[in-house]
Scaffold this active site. Structure first.
Site, PDB file in Angstrom:
ATOM      1  N   GLY A 146       0.828  -1.214   0.000  1.00  0.00           N
ATOM      2  CA  GLY A 146       0.000   0.000   0.000  1.00  0.00           C
ATOM      3  C   GLY A 146       0.859   1.259   0.000  1.00  0.00           C
ATOM      4  O   GLY A 146       0.634   2.186  -0.789  1.00  0.00           O
ATOM      5  N   ARG A 202       4.625 -12.649   0.567  1.00  0.00           N
ATOM      6  CA  ARG A 202       4.118 -11.278   0.577  1.00  0.00           C
ATOM      7  C   ARG A 202       4.716 -10.449  -0.561  1.00  0.00           C
ATOM      8  O   ARG A 202       4.051  -9.555  -1.081  1.00  0.00           O
ATOM      9  CB  ARG A 202       4.345 -10.637   1.941  1.00  0.00           C
ATOM     10  CG  ARG A 202       3.370 -11.191   2.991  1.00  0.00           C
ATOM     11  CD  ARG A 202       3.715 -10.765   4.392  1.00  0.00           C
ATOM     12  NE  ARG A 202       3.535  -9.356   4.660  1.00  0.00           N
ATOM     13  CZ  ARG A 202       2.447  -8.827   5.222  1.00  0.00           C
ATOM     14  NH1 ARG A 202       1.431  -9.587   5.549  1.00  0.00           N
ATOM     15  NH2 ARG A 202       2.375  -7.532   5.464  1.00  0.00           N
ATOM     16  N   ASP A 220      16.653  -9.936   3.982  1.00  0.00           N
ATOM     17  CA  ASP A 220      16.459  -9.544   5.371  1.00  0.00           C
ATOM     18  C   ASP A 220      16.865  -8.076   5.489  1.00  0.00           C
ATOM     19  O   ASP A 220      18.040  -7.734   5.317  1.00  0.00           O
ATOM     20  CB  ASP A 220      17.330 -10.425   6.284  1.00  0.00           C
ATOM     21  CG  ASP A 220      17.070 -10.127   7.751  1.00  0.00           C
ATOM     22  OD1 ASP A 220      16.574  -9.023   8.073  1.00  0.00           O
ATOM     23  OD2 ASP A 220      17.357 -11.007   8.586  1.00  0.00           O
ATOM     24  N   CYS A 242       1.831   0.061  13.085  1.00  0.00           N
ATOM     25  CA  CYS A 242       0.386   0.198  13.306  1.00  0.00           C
ATOM     26  C   CYS A 242       0.055  -0.330  14.704  1.00  0.00           C
ATOM     27  O   CYS A 242      -0.916  -1.048  14.887  1.00  0.00           O
ATOM     28  CB  CYS A 242      -0.431  -0.446  12.203  1.00  0.00           C
ATOM     29  SG  CYS A 242       0.136  -2.054  11.694  1.00  0.00           S
TER      30      CYS A 242
END
Ligand code: SAM
Length: 373
Positions: free
Chosen positions: A177, A200, A226, A299
């Site tokens: 996003g 992902r 990583d 978040c």
């Protein structure tokens, strides 16, 4: 013989319940009287924003969104003026009356504010309006017109202040996003989008494919490394770095039992999060050029994952690398976006968006750092 079997028969507490218990304990102490309001909001339906895809038919898409009575909160912020500091200090409950004062003040002369990443458009429904957006449909050439996301996650991207020709690193990018928002600026000379998880990164690639024309996809380099190693791989390279770290993902942890970070078997991983976050932030700062800007975001509401990570990173950069890092002021965000989001008034470093029933975005913490040397 009677054999006590309590260990096998005691009902296991679900991950969601455990998350709520831990939040009640920690956030009850951290936020005091604000916690019940944050708690009920976290447990209620979240609000979304529609990030407009500048590579689609923008006029048609924005008209469609405006017909729904949604507005571009970034565009709206341009009419906000410098206000007395007292307004920026207001708590969540006082925000609605503050926005009335703001309307009066917008009649006064506009004053310049520090610059934000340009060209990003994100539509939201007004405070208190709980309408929902439908998923975007592909246009004639198969490109999607908008991307639905928590509108608060646009704020770290705006804070990164992308400028024309910037070389940008998005260290923990998937599902993408914020990567998509970074690209909407049209300013990235190159964008390295990285995420440790290969499944992902496949989602990230898929999103880039569905939203961007082919020539722009060439600007993006997607990797699955990583991120903690990035400081050694490409040091002092990027103008802007976004470090959007893995965290307890507070809203999600109260919703989804599947693979929840509060599962018993993920306890070690959860307790290790602040260390991983610190290592990722340090790698991000090392990857930035001297003078470069870094935005750290989560978040989560947790101080341990937010302000403490910033403090430790600044300390560590000075002691271990002799690199000075400055925390930049973002308090103007409260003034600009108070009519869309509920800001926590007591952050010492960075800004925190609190979930609120009339503006149910976040949580989202973001803090901007500048590598000085
Ligand atoms: N920035 C993304 C967005 O806006 O869609 C969300 C990123 S999410 C909060 C954090 C990401 O960090 C996860 O996708 C996870 O796979 C990734 N991650 C976890 N450990 C990592 C590491 N050591 N290096 C790079 N990425 C990592």
């Amino acid at each position: 013989h009677y054999k006590k079997k309590w260990a096998a028969t005691t009902p296991r507490i679900s991950s969601i319940r455990l998350a709520l218990q831990i939040f009640d304990m920690n956030y009850g102490a951290q936020f005091g009287s604000l916690w019940p309001s944050i708690r009920i909001s976290l447990l209620s339906e979240q609000k979304y924003g529609a990030l407009v895809n500048n590579f689609s038919d923008v006029l048609q898409i924005t008209q469609q969104l405006e017909d729904l009575n949604a507005t571009d909160f970034i565009w709206e912020s341009k009419t906000v003026v410098q206000e007395p500091d007292s307004i920026a200090q207001l708590g969540a409950s006082e925000l609605s009356s503050a926005s009335e004062t703001q309307t009066e003040l917008s009649l006064q002369q506009e004053q310049p504010v520090p610059s934000l990443s340009p060209n990003i458009k994100c539509y939201t429904f007004p405070k208190g309006d709980i309408s929902i957006f439908h998923p975007a449909k592909p246009d004639v050439i198969g490109i999607l017109g908008y991307y639905l996301l928590d509108a608060a996650s646009i704020l770290p991207v705006l804070a990164l202040n992308i400028q024309p020709d910037d070389l940008v690193l998005d260290l923990c990018a998937a599902p993408g996003g914020k990567t998509l928002a970074l690209l909407q600026t049209g300013c990235c000379r190159g964008l390295a989008a990285n995420d440790l998880s290969t499944s992902r990164t496949r989602r990230l690639n898929d999103i880039l494919h569905r939203y961007l024309p082919q020539e722009l996809q060439k600007v993006v380099r997607v990797t699955s490394w990583d991120g903690r190693k990035w400081g050694e791989l490409e040091t002092s390279t990027f103008d802007r770095v976004l470090v959007d770290v893995p965290c307890t993902n507070d809203r999600h942890s109260l919703r989804e039992e599947d693979n929840n970070i509060f599962m018993r078997m993920r306890k070690g991983e959860r307790q290790n999060l602040p260390r991983l976050q610190l290592e990722l932030l340090v790698a991000g700062i090392l990857a930035a050029k001297p003078g470069g800007e870094v935005v750290y975001s989560t978040c989560s509401l947790s101080q341990l994952q937010n302000e403490y990570v910033i403090e430790r990173a600044v300390e560590l950069m000075a002691i271990q690398y002799q690199i000075e890092v400055q925390v930049e002021d973002l308090s103007y965000f409260r003034k600009l976006f108070q009519s869309t989001f509920s800001f926590y008034p007591d952050c010492r470093l960075g800004e925190l968006i609190l979930p609120h029933l009339t503006a149910n975005f976040g949580p989202m913490y973001f803090c901007k750092l500048r590598r000085m040397s």
